[in-house]
Design a protein around this motif. Structure first.
Motif, PDB file in Angstrom:
ATOM      1  N   VAL A 296      28.705  53.760  18.436  1.00  0.00           N
ATOM      2  CA  VAL A 296      28.018  53.708  19.738  1.00  0.00           C
ATOM      3  C   VAL A 296      28.577  52.585  20.610  1.00  0.00           C
ATOM      4  O   VAL A 296      29.016  52.812  21.738  1.00  0.00           O
ATOM      5  N   GLU A 297      28.578  51.375  20.068  1.00  0.00           N
ATOM      6  CA  GLU A 297      28.999  50.221  20.860  1.00  0.00           C
ATOM      7  C   GLU A 297      30.489  50.267  21.199  1.00  0.00           C
ATOM      8  O   GLU A 297      30.878  50.065  22.359  1.00  0.00           O
ATOM      9  N   LYS A 298      31.337  50.537  20.221  1.00  0.00           N
ATOM     10  CA  LYS A 298      32.792  50.493  20.439  1.00  0.00           C
ATOM     11  C   LYS A 298      33.274  51.505  21.473  1.00  0.00           C
ATOM     12  O   LYS A 298      34.077  51.138  22.355  1.00  0.00           O
ATOM     13  N   PRO A 299      32.850  52.769  21.437  1.00  0.00           N
ATOM     14  CA  PRO A 299      33.309  53.695  22.485  1.00  0.00           C
ATOM     15  C   PRO A 299      32.936  53.234  23.896  1.00  0.00           C
ATOM     16  O   PRO A 299      33.745  53.335  24.829  1.00  0.00           O
ATOM     17  N   HIS A 300      31.716  52.719  24.063  1.00  0.00           N
ATOM     18  CA  HIS A 300      31.321  52.185  25.363  1.00  0.00           C
ATOM     19  C   HIS A 300      32.233  51.024  25.765  1.00  0.00           C
ATOM     20  O   HIS A 300      32.676  50.928  26.914  1.00  0.00           O
ATOM     21  N   LEU A 301      32.502  50.134  24.807  1.00  0.00           N
ATOM     22  CA  LEU A 301      33.326  48.968  25.098  1.00  0.00           C
ATOM     23  C   LEU A 301      34.712  49.373  25.575  1.00  0.00           C
ATOM     24  O   LEU A 301      35.208  48.848  26.589  1.00  0.00           O
ATOM     25  N   MET A 302      35.347  50.300  24.882  1.00  0.00           N
ATOM     26  CA  MET A 302      36.719  50.674  25.232  1.00  0.00           C
ATOM     27  C   MET A 302      36.767  51.371  26.587  1.00  0.00           C
ATOM     28  O   MET A 302      37.692  51.153  27.378  1.00  0.00           O
ATOM     29  N   ASP A 303      35.760  52.189  26.887  1.00  0.00           N
ATOM     30  CA  ASP A 303      35.709  52.843  28.204  1.00  0.00           C
ATOM     31  C   ASP A 303      35.552  51.811  29.322  1.00  0.00           C
ATOM     32  O   ASP A 303      36.225  51.884  30.358  1.00  0.00           O
ATOM     33  N   LEU A 304      34.649  50.851  29.115  1.00  0.00           N
ATOM     34  CA  LEU A 304      34.406  49.830  30.136  1.00  0.00           C
ATOM     35  C   LEU A 304      35.616  48.927  30.322  1.00  0.00           C
ATOM     36  O   LEU A 304      35.953  48.544  31.444  1.00  0.00           O
ATOM     37  N   MET A 305      36.266  48.589  29.219  1.00  0.00           N
ATOM     38  CA  MET A 305      37.418  47.701  29.288  1.00  0.00           C
ATOM     39  C   MET A 305      38.539  48.308  30.132  1.00  0.00           C
ATOM     40  O   MET A 305      39.295  47.596  30.799  1.00  0.00           O
ATOM     41  N   ALA A 306      38.646  49.630  30.111  1.00  0.00           N
ATOM     42  CA  ALA A 306      39.707  50.317  30.851  1.00  0.00           C
ATOM     43  C   ALA A 306      39.350  50.548  32.317  1.00  0.00           C
ATOM     44  O   ALA A 306      40.169  51.078  33.069  1.00  0.00           O
ATOM     45  N   SER A 307      38.149  50.136  32.741  1.00  0.00           N
ATOM     46  CA  SER A 307      37.709  50.416  34.105  1.00  0.00           C
ATOM     47  C   SER A 307      38.241  49.371  35.082  1.00  0.00           C
ATOM     48  O   SER A 307      38.463  48.209  34.720  1.00  0.00           O
ATOM     49  N   PRO A 308      38.448  49.749  36.351  1.00  0.00           N
ATOM     50  CA  PRO A 308      38.881  48.759  37.353  1.00  0.00           C
ATOM     51  C   PRO A 308      37.844  47.665  37.584  1.00  0.00           C
ATOM     52  O   PRO A 308      38.199  46.535  37.912  1.00  0.00           O
ATOM     53  N   VAL A 309      36.569  47.985  37.411  1.00  0.00           N
ATOM     54  CA  VAL A 309      35.528  46.971  37.602  1.00  0.00           C
ATOM     55  C   VAL A 309      35.740  45.814  36.636  1.00  0.00           C
ATOM     56  O   VAL A 309      35.736  44.634  37.018  1.00  0.00           O
ATOM     57  N   SER A 310      35.951  46.124  35.365  1.00  0.00           N
ATOM     58  CA  SER A 310      36.166  45.072  34.376  1.00  0.00           C
ATOM     59  C   SER A 310      37.444  44.304  34.662  1.00  0.00           C
ATOM     60  O   SER A 310      37.481  43.076  34.563  1.00  0.00           O
ATOM     61  N   SER A 311      38.498  45.010  35.033  1.00  0.00           N
ATOM     62  CA  SER A 311      39.762  44.333  35.346  1.00  0.00           C
ATOM     63  C   SER A 311      39.574  43.337  36.486  1.00  0.00           C
ATOM     64  O   SER A 311      40.083  42.203  36.440  1.00  0.00           O
ATOM     65  N   HIS A 312      38.829  43.736  37.519  1.00  0.00           N
ATOM     66  CA  HIS A 312      38.568  42.834  38.640  1.00  0.00           C
ATOM     67  C   HIS A 312      37.756  41.615  38.190  1.00  0.00           C
ATOM     68  O   HIS A 312      38.065  40.473  38.566  1.00  0.00           O
ATOM     69  N   LEU A 313      36.710  41.850  37.402  1.00  0.00           N
ATOM     70  CA  LEU A 313      35.832  40.760  36.998  1.00  0.00           C
ATOM     71  C   LEU A 313      36.542  39.785  36.074  1.00  0.00           C
ATOM     72  O   LEU A 313      36.369  38.559  36.192  1.00  0.00           O
ATOM     73  N   VAL A 314      37.332  40.293  35.150  1.00  0.00           N
ATOM     74  CA  VAL A 314      38.084  39.409  34.249  1.00  0.00           C
ATOM     75  C   VAL A 314      39.113  38.617  35.054  1.00  0.00           C
ATOM     76  O   VAL A 314      39.312  37.420  34.828  1.00  0.00           O
ATOM     77  N   GLY A 315      39.756  39.278  36.026  1.00  0.00           N
ATOM     78  CA  GLY A 315      40.718  38.585  36.872  1.00  0.00           C
ATOM     79  C   GLY A 315      40.085  37.439  37.641  1.00  0.00           C
ATOM     80  O   GLY A 315      40.656  36.340  37.746  1.00  0.00           O
ATOM     81  N   LEU A 316      38.884  37.655  38.171  1.00  0.00           N
ATOM     82  CA  LEU A 316      38.185  36.592  38.900  1.00  0.00           C
ATOM     83  C   LEU A 316      37.771  35.460  37.964  1.00  0.00           C
ATOM     84  O   LEU A 316      37.844  34.279  38.324  1.00  0.00           O
ATOM     85  N   PHE A 317      37.348  35.815  36.749  1.00  0.00           N
ATOM     86  CA  PHE A 317      36.990  34.778  35.771  1.00  0.00           C
ATOM     87  C   PHE A 317      38.200  33.902  35.460  1.00  0.00           C
ATOM     88  O   PHE A 317      38.104  32.662  35.436  1.00  0.00           O
ATOM     89  N   LEU A 318      39.335  34.532  35.220  1.00  0.00           N
ATOM     90  CA  LEU A 318      40.545  33.771  34.903  1.00  0.00           C
ATOM     91  C   LEU A 318      41.006  32.952  36.103  1.00  0.00           C
ATOM     92  O   LEU A 318      41.577  31.868  35.941  1.00  0.00           O
ATOM     93  N   ALA A 319      40.748  33.462  37.323  1.00  0.00           N
ATOM     94  CA  ALA A 319      41.056  32.675  38.518  1.00  0.00           C
ATOM     95  C   ALA A 319      40.227  31.388  38.540  1.00  0.00           C
ATOM     96  O   ALA A 319      40.723  30.317  38.907  1.00  0.00           O
ATOM     97  N   GLY A 320      38.971  31.504  38.139  1.00  0.00           N
ATOM     98  CA  GLY A 320      38.119  30.318  38.059  1.00  0.00           C
ATOM     99  C   GLY A 320      38.642  29.305  37.055  1.00  0.00           C
ATOM    100  O   GLY A 320      38.624  28.090  37.296  1.00  0.00           O
ATOM    101  N   GLU A 321      39.136  29.807  35.915  1.00  0.00           N
ATOM    102  CA  GLU A 321      39.727  28.913  34.921  1.00  0.00           C
ATOM    103  C   GLU A 321      40.974  28.241  35.482  1.00  0.00           C
ATOM    104  O   GLU A 321      41.238  27.063  35.223  1.00  0.00           O
ATOM    105  N   LYS A 322      41.735  28.984  36.283  1.00  0.00           N
ATOM    106  CA  LYS A 322      42.932  28.421  36.903  1.00  0.00           C
ATOM    107  C   LYS A 322      42.550  27.325  37.901  1.00  0.00           C
ATOM    108  O   LYS A 322      43.223  26.286  37.990  1.00  0.00           O
ATOM    109  N   VAL A 323      41.478  27.551  38.651  1.00  0.00           N
ATOM    110  CA  VAL A 323      41.005  26.533  39.592  1.00  0.00           C
ATOM    111  C   VAL A 323      40.670  25.249  38.846  1.00  0.00           C
ATOM    112  O   VAL A 323      41.051  24.140  39.258  1.00  0.00           O
ATOM    113  N   LYS A 324      39.966  25.373  37.726  1.00  0.00           N
ATOM    114  CA  LYS A 324      39.579  24.182  36.960  1.00  0.00           C
ATOM    115  C   LYS A 324      40.786  23.509  36.326  1.00  0.00           C
ATOM    116  O   LYS A 324      40.877  22.281  36.292  1.00  0.00           O
ATOM    117  N   ARG A 325      41.737  24.315  35.813  1.00  0.00           N
ATOM    118  CA  ARG A 325      42.924  23.729  35.183  1.00  0.00           C
ATOM    119  C   ARG A 325      43.809  23.015  36.194  1.00  0.00           C
ATOM    120  O   ARG A 325      44.541  22.086  35.839  1.00  0.00           O
TER     121      ARG A 325
END
Length: 725
Positions: A296-325
């Motif tokens: 149940v959990e894994k199929p949902h995870l893999m579908d979400l991970m492949a979505s543009p929404v997740s890609s955008h959100l992870v990209g913004l999170f990493l941008a925040g880490e870059k700001v701090k670094r």
């Protein structure tokens, strides 16, 4: 009992191990080459090796997992690895990591030898899921210790069994709340809901090696817990009858349905992850943890991970880490900070400073304003006591660190002061002059101005090199972005100290060059001005704000908000002042002062556009009066044109900011607009949205068309059609 070392049984790159008397294996997580511990294929393989050794070795009776890194237990999955998979659209390695994690954590959970997590520092995402698979969890009261499953904020769900183990541990309602909001819990809150077996006050070792870490009080407690579990299995207190009832099969569906309604109310359907998480919890509760995790959990995870929404959100999170670094690590200049001005912003900034352990000298010319400021700070801290975030004694110590004063000389020992007086240029200049007459020669002056340039304020400064901008956003406690403003005369030392302070307050210190409106307000002004102009044309408040909310504006705050609602929140006097100061941008900021002044009756509170979630009748009357005095030949427009008028000028202004070197990179614009204006994170940022949804040159063409109909304010800049942004 002695905890002397009897060997280093397992050699690893990212873990240190020590076998203690009594057969307790102390495993110290210390991911090499990163400031935090992360779970990826490499670290997971090593942990698998340690678990296998503990299972097979006859001289190992139990395992205690600690972190060698101070302030971080485990930050979860390696997001850089995940984002790379998203960019390559290749998820085989990530899927294998998830499968490995599920089988390994299941093995830990089923082990006859106890595993105890000794948590000090942030325990988030996969890190918490690792701790959930342990037989017990002991936490220290270190100020950075916290627990959370923030995966929904990255567009995914907890993927290492969190949707399955957490409801069984703390009950369905509490688990759904944690999982669907991504909220963070502090140790006292975690203990209260049953996430922890114990909480211990402990002082972290300055020497971060296992020989010294094992002597810490909370680690000793975890070792004792592991020894106790070797002879008797853990007996957790049962969940309350009401919690068990809410988790029963029939009621479970109703609880999950209610959770869905709450998610949709908060973020609409913009974010699929919380709804998928609810489904994973609901369907997994009738299965074993491993079966629910894999089927149940894994199929949902893999579908979400492949979505543009997740890609955008992870990209913004990493941008925040870059700001701090990007902020150079500089030692704190002092523990004493001055705050000049005790109004709304000054009191909020002072409250944030005292929470982080700073001594604050809060100065204002009015004792009445100071009294109100101390009341606001006390109220905010009392709320944290009520929520079990801090103890009453913490509140007392925090309040003792704030010293109110009406005398400027009382800030002369502060090595940095933050100016937060009223937005009047002559007042700010006078305060700077006062500061320079009393301050230590090396003291730094940081202005929180939102409407004047740093150059304007420091024009008569004796030492302009120590002037810098620290632009906090309201409300200070919730808004993570701080614009650190650098003028040509700002010294590297002043900039570094300002950035370091913002970072220690838990903010993202984004360095911007000096200029009208800096970055965020300059771009935001185009959006707000156009909304006001549309009001003057007779377009309804409801329609303007609905178009913006349907786009997702401010949805990440949990309260979608259009531009007119935002103006009400900012306050029209403040907004009018900022917009007036940005008139230097020329025809792009087209004034409707006559309209807005109808909303500012003398000796009365400003009129808001909205009142009790309805269009304010007083505001409608003010607009009608303006339109009678200023007839308009505006014709009806479609929602599509309304949308273009709100958002396309923002893109134009963002590109102008890049051209003017306010910031250097497009990702900085995206990050700032997301964290500073409420631009929807799921769209990846303003410029990312524009690039991905429209062909090159399309926005410029549309703006030229709008300029032909509505005037020069829509004329696009030259760089807009050239790309490169």
């Amino acid at each position: 009992m002695s905890n002397s070392q009897t060997g280093t049984p397992v050699e690893c790159k990212h873990f240190k191990t020590l076998l203690l008397d009594g057969g307790i294996l102390l495993a110290g997580f210390d991911y090499s080459g990163k400031p935090v511990n992360v779970l990826n294929a490499e670290s997971m393989a090593e942990w698998q090796k340690i678990v296998g050794y503990a299972e097979q070795a006859p001289d190992v009776n139990g395992v205690v997992l600690v972190s060698v890194k101070e302030g971080n237990f485990c930050a979860g999955a390696d997001l850089e690895q995940m984002h790379e998979a998203q960019k390559q659209c290749s998820f085989q390695e990530m899927e294998q990591l998830v499968i490995t994690a599920h089988t390994l954590l299941d093995k830990m959970e089923r082990s006859p030898k106890p595993f105890v997590a000794a948590v000090e520092g942030a325990c988030l995402g996969g890190g918490l899921e690792l701790a959930l698979a342990c037989h017990a969890r002991i936490a220290s009261t270190h100020p950075k210790t916290c627990f959370g499953l923030p995966e929904v904020k990255l567009g995914i769900l907890p993927g290492f069994g969190g949707t399955q183990r957490l409801p069984r541990l703390i009950g369905l309602p509490a688990a759904l709340d944690m999982i669907t909001t991504g909220k963070t819990l502090f140790p006292r809150q975690a203990l209260r809901i049953g996430l922890l077996e114990g909480m211990v006050t402990s002082i972290p070792s300055s020497v971060r090696v296992l020989d010294t870490i094992q002597k810490e009080t909370f680690v000793q407690t975890a070792i004792a817990q592991a020894r106790a579990l070797c002879s008797a299995p853990v007996r957790r207190p049962p969940l309350s009858a009401s919690v068990r009832f809410l988790g029963s099969p029939v009621i479970r569906s109703l609880v999950c349905r209610y959770a869905r309604q709450q998610v949709i109310k908060r973020v609409r359907h913009f974010y699929p992850a919380p709804l998928c998480a609810i489904d994973a919890v609901r369907r997994g509760m009738g299965r074993s943890v491993l079966e629910g995790s894999l089927t149940v959990e894994k199929p949902h995870l893999m579908d979400l991970m492949a979505s543009p929404v997740s890609s955008h959100l992870v990209g913004l999170f990493l941008a925040g880490e870059k700001v701090k670094r990007s902020v150079a690590s500089v030692p704190a200049a002092a523990t004493r900070i001055g705050v000049l001005g005790a109004g709304l912003m000054g009191s909020q900034i002072a409250g944030q400073l005292t929470e982080k352990g700073y001594e604050v000298v809060l100065r204002d010319v009015s004792s009445d304003i100071l009294a109100k400021a101390i009341g606001r700070i006390h109220k905010a801290q009392t709320t944290q006591v009520r929520k079990k975030i801090i103890l009453p004694s913490d509140l007392l110590y925090r309040m003792m660190r704030v010293t109110p004063t009406t005398r400027i000389k009382d800030v002369n020992l502060a090595s940095l002061v933050i100016e937060a007086v009223s937005e009047k240029l002559d007042v700010k200049r006078a305060v700077l002059a006062e500061f320079e007459s009393e301050a230590h020669p090396d003291a730094i002056f940081a202005t929180n101005t939102s409407s004047y340039t740093l150059a304007d304020i420091a024009v008569k400064a004796v030492h302009p090199e120590r002037c810098v901008g620290l632009h906090f956003f309201n409300p200070v406690a919730k808004m993570q972005l701080v614009e650190v403003v650098r003028a040509p005369f700002t010294s590297d030392k002043a900039l570094a100290q300002a950035c370091g302070l913002a970072k220690r307050l838990g903010k993202f210190p984004l360095v911007v060059n000096d200029g009208p409106g800096f970055l965020v307000n300059r771009i935001l002004s185009r959006y707000l001005v156009e909304a006001v102009i549309m009001v003057s044309e007779g377009i309804s408040f409801q329609r303007i704000d609905t178009v913006a909310k349907n786009f997702g504006m401010a949805v990440d705050s949990g309260h979608p908000m259009g531009p007119l609602e935002l103006l009400d929140l900012i306050g029209l006097p403040v907004a009018l002042h900022v917009l007036t100061s940005l008139a230097v941008l020329g025809s792009r900021i087209e004034s409707r002062d006559a309209l807005l002044r109808n909303f500012l009756p003398e000796k009365e509170p400003p009129i808001t556009f909205w009142k009790l979630e309805k269009e304010n009748p007083q505001a409608l009357d003010a607009v009608a009066n303006y339109r009678r005095a200023n007839p308009s030949d505006a014709t009806p427009i479609s929602d599509e044109i309304l949308h273009q008028r709100l958002f396309f000028p923002m893109v134009d202004e963002a590109v102008r900011c890049l051209h003017d070197k306010i910031v250097e990179y497009p990702w900085q614009v995206d990050f700032a607009l997301t964290y500073g204006t409420g631009f929807p994170a799921f769209r990846g940022g303003l410029l990312t949205w524009a690039r991905q949804t429209m062909a090159q040159g399309q926005i410029a063409q549309e703006l030229e068309s709008l300029a032909g109909k509505y005037g020069k304010r829509f004329e696009p800049c030259q760089g807009l059609s050239q790309g490169g942004w």
